[in-house]
Design a protein around this motif. Structure first.
Motif, PDB file in Angstrom:
ATOM      1  N   UNK A   1      -5.814-107.476 -10.680  1.00  0.00           N
ATOM      2  CA  UNK A   1      -6.829-107.268 -11.713  1.00  0.00           C
ATOM      3  C   UNK A   1      -7.342-105.829 -11.674  1.00  0.00           C
ATOM      4  N   UNK A   2      -7.422-105.240 -10.476  1.00  0.00           N
ATOM      5  CA  UNK A   2      -7.850-103.838 -10.371  1.00  0.00           C
ATOM      6  C   UNK A   2      -6.819-102.910 -11.013  1.00  0.00           C
ATOM      7  N   UNK A   3      -5.533-103.215 -10.806  1.00  0.00           N
ATOM      8  CA  UNK A   3      -4.473-102.406 -11.411  1.00  0.00           C
ATOM      9  C   UNK A   3      -4.590-102.444 -12.927  1.00  0.00           C
ATOM     10  N   UNK A   4      -4.760-103.634 -13.473  1.00  0.00           N
ATOM     11  CA  UNK A   4      -4.849-103.788 -14.927  1.00  0.00           C
ATOM     12  C   UNK A   4      -6.051-103.034 -15.474  1.00  0.00           C
TER      13      UNK A   4
ATOM     14  N   UNK B   1      -7.516-100.461 -14.141  1.00  0.00           N
ATOM     15  CA  UNK B   1      -7.265 -99.024 -14.011  1.00  0.00           C
ATOM     16  C   UNK B   1      -6.288 -98.534 -15.074  1.00  0.00           C
ATOM     17  N   UNK B   2      -5.225 -99.292 -15.308  1.00  0.00           N
ATOM     18  CA  UNK B   2      -4.196 -98.855 -16.248  1.00  0.00           C
ATOM     19  C   UNK B   2      -4.725 -98.756 -17.669  1.00  0.00           C
ATOM     20  N   UNK B   3      -5.683 -99.595 -18.012  1.00  0.00           N
ATOM     21  CA  UNK B   3      -6.209 -99.592 -19.377  1.00  0.00           C
ATOM     22  C   UNK B   3      -7.540 -98.857 -19.496  1.00  0.00           C
ATOM     23  N   UNK B   4      -7.915 -98.152 -18.426  1.00  0.00           N
ATOM     24  CA  UNK B   4      -9.052 -97.237 -18.478  1.00  0.00           C
ATOM     25  C   UNK B   4      -8.514 -95.829 -18.698  1.00  0.00           C
TER      26      UNK B   4
ATOM     27  N   UNK C   1     -12.664 -94.236 -11.920  1.00  0.00           N
ATOM     28  CA  UNK C   1     -13.324 -93.958 -10.649  1.00  0.00           C
ATOM     29  C   UNK C   1     -12.266 -93.700  -9.586  1.00  0.00           C
ATOM     30  N   UNK C   2     -12.703 -93.255  -8.416  1.00  0.00           N
ATOM     31  CA  UNK C   2     -11.767 -93.023  -7.318  1.00  0.00           C
ATOM     32  C   UNK C   2     -11.049 -94.308  -6.937  1.00  0.00           C
ATOM     33  N   UNK C   3     -11.773 -95.431  -6.989  1.00  0.00           N
ATOM     34  CA  UNK C   3     -11.157 -96.714  -6.643  1.00  0.00           C
ATOM     35  C   UNK C   3     -10.076 -97.096  -7.648  1.00  0.00           C
ATOM     36  N   UNK C   4     -10.337 -96.847  -8.928  1.00  0.00           N
ATOM     37  CA  UNK C   4      -9.338 -97.165  -9.938  1.00  0.00           C
ATOM     38  C   UNK C   4      -8.129 -96.239  -9.829  1.00  0.00           C
ATOM     39  N   UNK C   5      -8.358 -94.983  -9.501  1.00  0.00           N
ATOM     40  CA  UNK C   5      -7.236 -94.064  -9.297  1.00  0.00           C
ATOM     41  C   UNK C   5      -6.372 -94.531  -8.132  1.00  0.00           C
ATOM     42  N   UNK C   6      -7.023 -95.018  -7.079  1.00  0.00           N
ATOM     43  CA  UNK C   6      -6.280 -95.505  -5.920  1.00  0.00           C
ATOM     44  C   UNK C   6      -5.463 -96.745  -6.269  1.00  0.00           C
ATOM     45  N   UNK C   7      -5.981 -97.571  -7.174  1.00  0.00           N
ATOM     46  CA  UNK C   7      -5.263 -98.778  -7.577  1.00  0.00           C
ATOM     47  C   UNK C   7      -3.942 -98.452  -8.257  1.00  0.00           C
ATOM     48  N   UNK C   8      -3.833 -97.254  -8.809  1.00  0.00           N
ATOM     49  CA  UNK C   8      -2.616 -96.836  -9.509  1.00  0.00           C
ATOM     50  C   UNK C   8      -1.770 -95.858  -8.698  1.00  0.00           C
TER      51      UNK C   8
END
Length: 246
Positions: free
Chosen positions: A60-63, A65-68, A74-81
């Protein structure tokens, strides 16, 4: 120079004919690379073993992040990708994708599907415009010709194009669908059959597939030479006209 991305999706660690219980699809993909490098030793090859180290499944974090939008992550979303970014960069850099993918249950192994999910990315490999109701999705990797070589092995037989069981083979068509979506347009397929049966028919299928791989390498290298020469002449024409190539 041609850049190759070499992927293997079989969980079998070795190559058939060299290692006990080795993989036939790995044998084909390594044969392709060996033949290519014999003629073009300077061409770089990026190697990734999906069977030994499968990509992560989407979360869910990847999804999110990908659609943000990239500028709002955020740094966390960048890390998810982060893993996806590496895999996408490898595809973008490649001119030829060499895909060793066995047929499992009439499709491809889960590790290969995980790779597909990681590289089909909004802003990276495809565009998304929800306001365009007719064609909301567009490819981003159609900037130059890229080739995908699908090298497969099948336990049964008659699963190739025109065969009596072709309608049950969902491997090659599915790979083409996903990669065409992001802009890869040129596809080549070689497969070994009769693995479950064994014997002479398997050995003949292996020999025929290895020869076809060798012929394919020659054709692709010629196609790459033609493209590179045309690109070179276009660049010089732009310079002669006062327009600098980008």
């Amino acid at each position: 120079m041609t850049r190759l991305l070499h992927l293997d999706a079989s969980p079998r660690p070795g190559r058939a004919g060299t290692h006990e219980h080795g993989s036939l699809s790995r044998r084909l993909s390594h044969h392709f690379i060996e033949q290519w490098k014999a003629a073009r030793p300077e061409d770089p090859v990026t190697r990734r073993d999906l069977g030994a180290r499968p990509p992560s499944l989407l979360t869910v974090d990847w999804i999110e992040a990908a659609f943000t939008p990239s500028g709002q992550r955020s740094a966390a979303l960048q890390q998810a990708l982060a893993e996806s970014d590496v895999l996408v960069d490898e595809v973008i850099a490649a001119d030829v994708l060499v895909l060793g993918v066995p047929l499992y249950n009439y499709s491809y192994p889960a590790a290969f599907k995980a790779w597909i999910d990681q590289i089909v990315r909004v802003e990276r490999t495809l565009s998304l415009d929800p306001s365009n109701l007719e064609h909301p999705v567009g490819p981003l990797l159609n900037d130059r010709p890229r080739h995908a070589v699908i090298l497969s092995s099948r336990g049964g037989h008659g699963l190739g194009a025109g065969g009596p069981l072709a309608h049950m083979n969902h491997l090659e068509a599915s790979v083409r669908t996903a990669l065409e979506l992001i802009g890869i347009e040129h596809f080549h397929e070689v497969a070994i059959e009769y693995q479950e049966e064994g014997g002479e028919r398997l050995q003949r299928s292996i020999r025929d597939a290895l020869v076809e791989v060798e012929r394919l390498v020659v054709r692709l290298q010629a196609a790459r030479d033609e493209f590179n020469q045309g690109h070179y002449h276009q660049g010089h024409a732009r310079i002669a006209s006062g327009v600098h190539p980008r």
